[in-house]
Motif scaffolding. Structure first.
Motif, mmCIF file in Angstrom:
data_model
loop_
_atom_site.group_PDB
_atom_site.id
_atom_site.type_symbol
_atom_site.label_atom_id
_atom_site.label_comp_id
_atom_site.label_asym_id
_atom_site.label_seq_id
_atom_site.Cartn_x
_atom_site.Cartn_y
_atom_site.Cartn_z
ATOM 1 N N ASN A 132 -47.726 5.101 -22.690
ATOM 2 C CA ASN A 132 -46.400 4.479 -22.730
ATOM 3 C C ASN A 132 -46.450 2.973 -22.912
ATOM 4 O OD1 ASN A 132 -45.125 6.994 -22.256
ATOM 5 N ND2 ASN A 132 -45.570 6.810 -20.075
ATOM 6 N N GLY A 133 -47.627 2.446 -23.252
ATOM 7 C CA GLY A 133 -47.756 1.004 -23.457
ATOM 8 C C GLY A 133 -48.921 0.449 -22.660
ATOM 9 N N PRO A 134 -49.271 -0.808 -22.908
ATOM 10 C CA PRO A 134 -50.413 -1.420 -22.224
ATOM 11 C C PRO A 134 -50.220 -1.465 -20.711
ATOM 12 C CG PRO A 134 -49.699 -2.750 -24.091
ATOM 13 C CD PRO A 134 -48.643 -1.714 -23.878
ATOM 14 N N LEU A 135 -51.314 -1.364 -19.999
ATOM 15 C CA LEU A 135 -51.267 -1.523 -18.558
ATOM 16 C C LEU A 135 -50.746 -2.915 -18.200
ATOM 17 C CD1 LEU A 135 -54.692 0.109 -17.665
ATOM 18 C CD2 LEU A 135 -52.440 0.977 -16.980
ATOM 19 N N PRO A 136 -50.056 -3.032 -17.078
ATOM 20 C CA PRO A 136 -49.527 -4.334 -16.667
ATOM 21 C C PRO A 136 -50.623 -5.217 -16.080
ATOM 22 C CG PRO A 136 -49.028 -2.706 -14.999
ATOM 23 C CD PRO A 136 -49.669 -1.951 -16.149
ATOM 24 N N GLU A 137 -50.361 -6.509 -16.085
ATOM 25 C CA GLU A 137 -51.244 -7.474 -15.426
ATOM 26 C C GLU A 137 -50.814 -7.539 -13.967
ATOM 27 O OE1 GLU A 137 -53.577 -9.681 -17.004
ATOM 28 O OE2 GLU A 137 -53.347 -8.579 -18.881
ATOM 29 N N ILE A 138 -51.555 -6.872 -13.086
ATOM 30 C CA ILE A 138 -51.139 -6.776 -11.694
ATOM 31 C C ILE A 138 -52.280 -7.142 -10.754
ATOM 32 C CG2 ILE A 138 -49.306 -5.066 -12.026
ATOM 33 C CD1 ILE A 138 -51.337 -2.879 -11.256
ATOM 34 N N TYR A 139 -51.910 -7.532 -9.529
ATOM 35 C CA TYR A 139 -52.899 -7.810 -8.501
ATOM 36 C C TYR A 139 -52.292 -7.525 -7.142
ATOM 37 C CZ TYR A 139 -50.852 -12.184 -10.293
ATOM 38 O OH TYR A 139 -50.019 -13.124 -10.841
ATOM 39 N N THR A 140 -53.051 -6.796 -6.337
ATOM 40 C CA THR A 140 -52.588 -6.376 -5.019
ATOM 41 C C THR A 140 -53.217 -7.254 -3.943
ATOM 42 O OG1 THR A 140 -54.368 -4.733 -4.759
ATOM 43 C CG2 THR A 140 -52.323 -4.002 -5.815
ATOM 44 N N LEU A 141 -52.399 -7.632 -2.956
ATOM 45 C CA LEU A 141 -52.846 -8.442 -1.826
ATOM 46 C C LEU A 141 -52.672 -7.597 -0.571
ATOM 47 C CD1 LEU A 141 -51.974 -10.426 -4.142
ATOM 48 C CD2 LEU A 141 -51.598 -12.125 -2.364
ATOM 49 N N GLY A 142 -53.742 -6.931 -0.168
ATOM 50 C CA GLY A 142 -53.624 -5.988 0.921
ATOM 51 C C GLY A 142 -52.719 -4.837 0.526
ATOM 52 N N SER A 143 -52.007 -4.298 1.505
ATOM 53 C CA SER A 143 -51.106 -3.171 1.240
ATOM 54 C C SER A 143 -49.642 -3.578 1.289
ATOM 55 C CB SER A 143 -51.353 -2.058 2.267
ATOM 56 O OG SER A 143 -51.106 -2.528 3.590
ATOM 57 N N LYS A 144 -49.382 -4.902 1.410
ATOM 58 C CA LYS A 144 -48.010 -5.341 1.619
ATOM 59 C C LYS A 144 -47.386 -6.053 0.432
ATOM 60 C CE LYS A 144 -48.603 -5.788 6.630
ATOM 61 N NZ LYS A 144 -48.560 -6.706 7.805
ATOM 62 N N VAL A 145 -48.199 -6.595 -0.453
ATOM 63 C CA VAL A 145 -47.663 -7.397 -1.557
ATOM 64 C C VAL A 145 -48.446 -7.123 -2.836
ATOM 65 C CG1 VAL A 145 -47.132 -9.720 -2.405
ATOM 66 C CG2 VAL A 145 -46.990 -9.252 0.039
ATOM 67 N N MET A 146 -47.749 -7.050 -3.952
ATOM 68 C CA MET A 146 -48.370 -6.988 -5.273
ATOM 69 C C MET A 146 -47.557 -7.869 -6.216
ATOM 70 S SD MET A 146 -49.193 -3.680 -7.709
ATOM 71 C CE MET A 146 -47.488 -3.295 -8.151
ATOM 72 N N TYR A 147 -48.255 -8.511 -7.143
ATOM 73 C CA TYR A 147 -47.582 -9.317 -8.159
ATOM 74 C C TYR A 147 -47.929 -8.785 -9.540
ATOM 75 C CZ TYR A 147 -47.235 -12.731 -4.336
ATOM 76 O OH TYR A 147 -46.987 -13.347 -3.136
ATOM 77 N N GLN A 148 -46.966 -8.927 -10.452
ATOM 78 C CA GLN A 148 -47.211 -8.684 -11.864
ATOM 79 C C GLN A 148 -46.992 -10.003 -12.594
ATOM 80 O OE1 GLN A 148 -44.453 -6.083 -13.826
ATOM 81 N NE2 GLN A 148 -45.608 -6.035 -15.732
ATOM 82 N N ALA A 149 -47.986 -10.436 -13.351
ATOM 83 C CA ALA A 149 -47.865 -11.673 -14.117
ATOM 84 C C ALA A 149 -47.044 -11.418 -15.378
ATOM 85 C CB ALA A 149 -49.251 -12.201 -14.483
#
Length: 203
Positions: A132-149
């Motif tokens: 369905n398209g390229p994987l997102p640019e993501i990063y997880t910080l523990g189990s409480k927060v994730m960001y997508q650039a």
């Protein structure tokens, strides 16, 4: 947006707010560690002196600046170790390697040597996840927060999306960790595929 995110909508953050939020949450990690997935093959990093030298075609200066930052990188990852969590990333590399990625792999090599473990995966290892398209640019910080650039049309970081759904975050963390486990350590990949490449020209 790739279905890895399950269609969930996060909080869009402008860069200044994102940087402050990331700093607070990164040093507050208490479980699972920091896991980053880098998918795009080209970025622009105009706030980074080494990237600017690379973009101008001054390859020697770009590498010199990376080496000059080694002590700071070692201190950064020593602090990560003292906080008791892992900081690891997966870099997707398509060949032939783009000029940008050639520079970034040199930067990642310094990080890897300083304690920030990096592994490489190729397109063949992620194709089934990109229907369905390229994987997102993501990063997880523990189990409480994730960001997508989020990048603009010029491939410059524009903003970030913050997610706080723990089920989503844990699923994405497991996904990145799986790619990491099947990936090739950068210290093995670099001498085979990167070290002998000729210097890239101006960008």
């Amino acid at each position: 947006m790739h279905d890895l995110l399950d269609g969930l909508m996060g909080e869009r953050m402008e860069l200044d707010d994102y940087y402050a939020d990331f700093e607070k949450n990164f040093w507050g990690i208490t479980d699972l560690g920091f896991w980053k997935l880098e998918r795009q093959q080209v970025f622009k990093e105009p706030d980074y002196d080494s990237w600017l030298a690379f973009a101008k075609g001054d390859w020697d200066e770009a590498l010199r600046i990376l080496e000059a930052g080694r002590a700071d990188m070692e201190n950064y990852h020593r602090r990560v170790e003292e906080h008791g969590f892992i900081a690891a990333r997966v870099r997707v590399v398509e060949e032939p390697i783009s000029s940008y990625l050639q520079w970034e792999l040199h930067a990642l090599r310094v990080r890897d040597q300083c304690g920030g473990s990096v592994r490489i995966v190729g397109p063949e290892q992620i194709t089934r996840f990109e229907e369905n398209g390229p994987l997102p640019e993501i990063y997880t910080l523990g189990s409480k927060v994730m960001y997508q650039a989020i990048y603009n049309d010029e491939c410059v970081l524009e903003s970030a999306v913050k997610y706080v759904d723990s089920t989503l975050i844990k699923r994405c963390q497991r996904f990145i960790q799986h790619l990491y486990e099947v990936g090739e350590p950068l210290k093995q990949y670099f001498p085979r595929r990167v070290a002998l490449l000729p210097p890239p020209g101006p960008q």
